[in-house]
Design a protein around this motif. Structure first.
Motif, PDB file in Angstrom:
ATOM      1  N   THR A  16     131.500  96.932  35.233  1.00  0.00           N
ATOM      2  CA  THR A  16     131.656  96.234  36.513  1.00  0.00           C
ATOM      3  C   THR A  16     131.927  97.206  37.658  1.00  0.00           C
ATOM      4  O   THR A  16     131.931  96.803  38.825  1.00  0.00           O
ATOM      5  CB  THR A  16     132.794  95.193  36.448  1.00  0.00           C
ATOM      6  OG1 THR A  16     134.045  95.868  36.259  1.00  0.00           O
ATOM      7  CG2 THR A  16     132.564  94.220  35.299  1.00  0.00           C
ATOM      8  N   ALA A  17     132.148  98.485  37.324  1.00  0.00           N
ATOM      9  CA  ALA A  17     132.382  99.511  38.352  1.00  0.00           C
ATOM     10  C   ALA A  17     131.101 100.277  38.661  1.00  0.00           C
ATOM     11  O   ALA A  17     131.142 101.427  39.086  1.00  0.00           O
ATOM     12  CB  ALA A  17     133.484 100.473  37.888  1.00  0.00           C
ATOM     13  N   TRP A  18     129.945  99.641  38.468  1.00  0.00           N
ATOM     14  CA  TRP A  18     128.650 100.305  38.674  1.00  0.00           C
ATOM     15  C   TRP A  18     128.495 100.863  40.091  1.00  0.00           C
ATOM     16  O   TRP A  18     127.825 101.872  40.302  1.00  0.00           O
ATOM     17  CB  TRP A  18     127.509  99.318  38.389  1.00  0.00           C
ATOM     18  CG  TRP A  18     127.529  98.096  39.237  1.00  0.00           C
ATOM     19  CD1 TRP A  18     128.123  96.914  38.942  1.00  0.00           C
ATOM     20  CD2 TRP A  18     126.945  97.930  40.540  1.00  0.00           C
ATOM     21  NE1 TRP A  18     127.957  96.022  39.985  1.00  0.00           N
ATOM     22  CE2 TRP A  18     127.236  96.614  40.960  1.00  0.00           C
ATOM     23  CE3 TRP A  18     126.207  98.765  41.371  1.00  0.00           C
ATOM     24  CZ2 TRP A  18     126.816  96.122  42.188  1.00  0.00           C
ATOM     25  CZ3 TRP A  18     125.790  98.273  42.607  1.00  0.00           C
ATOM     26  CH2 TRP A  18     126.094  96.955  42.998  1.00  0.00           C
ATOM     27  N   ALA A  19     129.146 100.214  41.067  1.00  0.00           N
ATOM     28  CA  ALA A  19     129.002 100.663  42.460  1.00  0.00           C
ATOM     29  C   ALA A  19     129.539 102.076  42.663  1.00  0.00           C
ATOM     30  O   ALA A  19     129.155 102.758  43.617  1.00  0.00           O
ATOM     31  CB  ALA A  19     129.707  99.689  43.402  1.00  0.00           C
ATOM     32  N   SER A  20     130.425 102.527  41.762  1.00  0.00           N
ATOM     33  CA  SER A  20     130.980 103.875  41.881  1.00  0.00           C
ATOM     34  C   SER A  20     129.920 104.947  41.658  1.00  0.00           C
ATOM     35  O   SER A  20     130.135 106.116  41.998  1.00  0.00           O
ATOM     36  CB  SER A  20     132.130 104.069  40.883  1.00  0.00           C
ATOM     37  OG  SER A  20     131.657 104.007  39.544  1.00  0.00           O
ATOM     38  N   LEU A  21     128.767 104.562  41.077  1.00  0.00           N
ATOM     39  CA  LEU A  21     127.696 105.521  40.820  1.00  0.00           C
ATOM     40  C   LEU A  21     126.630 105.524  41.915  1.00  0.00           C
ATOM     41  O   LEU A  21     125.731 106.368  41.899  1.00  0.00           O
ATOM     42  CB  LEU A  21     127.016 105.212  39.482  1.00  0.00           C
ATOM     43  CG  LEU A  21     127.902 105.157  38.234  1.00  0.00           C
ATOM     44  CD1 LEU A  21     127.042 104.946  36.991  1.00  0.00           C
ATOM     45  CD2 LEU A  21     128.722 106.432  38.099  1.00  0.00           C
ATOM     46  N   GLU A  22     126.724 104.598  42.844  1.00  0.00           N
ATOM     47  CA  GLU A  22     125.669 104.445  43.860  1.00  0.00           C
ATOM     48  C   GLU A  22     125.397 105.733  44.628  1.00  0.00           C
ATOM     49  O   GLU A  22     124.242 106.065  44.907  1.00  0.00           O
ATOM     50  CB  GLU A  22     126.059 103.346  44.859  1.00  0.00           C
ATOM     51  CG  GLU A  22     125.912 101.949  44.326  1.00  0.00           C
ATOM     52  CD  GLU A  22     126.263 100.936  45.388  1.00  0.00           C
ATOM     53  OE1 GLU A  22     125.327 100.392  46.000  1.00  0.00           O
ATOM     54  OE2 GLU A  22     127.458 100.689  45.625  1.00  0.00           O
TER      55      GLU A  22
END
Length: 264
Positions: A16-22
């Motif tokens: 759910t922390a995928w945005a940290s890889l953007e």
């Protein structure tokens, strides 16, 4: 499969922390590669006729796997790779979600329809109903439909919460009408930014006719370019009419794809 899953988790411990890889190209690419390797192996395992999800053997429950699928899809959406063949879609008849039914925009709209109070002139949602709605919207985002989830959230906050939806319309119809309005706002803003004289709604026609199946084809492209008047454009960074049109030619394909992806 267990080995691949363990390797994938190292690249993104919390799906759910995928945005940290953007904004980290190296880590994003590392996760996408690890996920693809895992998904290919999973599809091989899934071919067996006795296949069922086995949390103990696989080292992950099925819901968490679906969140990793969502993280992958969200990161691809951020890169606008929307035509790549899915390697994470279950085979027909194989979908067995571990804890709930399919979560999509239609499900959330149906939930809203069934839970809201429509006894008055306007539809109303109490705190518990809103909690369930926001919970499902977050799940939709985690499952790889982040853009659609944020659109639904905006709709709920702008239309349902203030009590703007009449009781004689379904939420599905209300959502579609609201999306059309939002799309028109975006189109008009783009036209003003680039000085597109849109007397015949040529830009709106271009957006409406655009197909994701033919991403390199921009309908009415030359008509849109030909209608540009640099003098009235809000964006004058190019410095002159010729350079301005050249920049618009570069910008238009990306913008129209993003707009259709968001509102279609």
């Amino acid at each position: 499969l267990r080995i691949k899953i363990d390797e994938m988790v190292l690249t993104l411990p919390d799906p759910t922390a995928w945005a940290s890889l953007e904004n980290d190209d190296l880590e994003r690419i590392e996760f996408i590669k690890a996920f693809k390797d895992t998904a290919v192996q999973w599809r091989t395992v899934e071919q067996y006729y006795e296949y069922t999800w086995n949390e103990e053997t696989f080292g992950m429950d099925e819901h968490t796997w679906l969140l990793y699928v969502g993280a992958y899809n969200n990161l691809l959406n951020e890169e606008q790779i929307i035509y790549e063949e899915s390697i994470s879609t279950p085979l027909p008849g194989k979908t067995k979600l571990s804890r709930n039914q399919r979560i999509d925009a239609a499900h959330i709209l149906s939930l809203i329809d069934s839970k809201v109070d429509s006894s008055g002139a306007m539809q109303f949602a109490d705190k518990e109903t809103l909690r369930l709605i926001y919970e499902d919207i977050q799940e939709l985002s985690n499952r790889g439909e982040h853009i659609q989830a944020m659109l639904l959230k905006d709709f709920v906050e702008q239309e349902l919460v203030p009590g703007k939806i009449t009781s004689n319309i379904t939420f599905d119809d209300a959502f579609e009408a609201w999306k059309k309005e939002q799309e028109q706002v975006v189109i008009q803003a783009f036209a003003k930014e680039w000085g597109i004289v849109d007397q015949d709604d040529i830009l709106a026609k271009s957006v409406s006719a655009y197909s994701e199946m033919q991403p390199d084809v921009i309908p009415y492209f030359e008509d849109v370019i030909g209608s540009v008047e640099y003098e009235i454009a809000e964006n004058k960074a190019a410095g002159n009419q010729l350079e301005h049109k050249m920049k618009l030619r570069e910008k238009m394909p990306e913008w129209i794809a993003e707009t259709r992806q968001r509102y279609n």
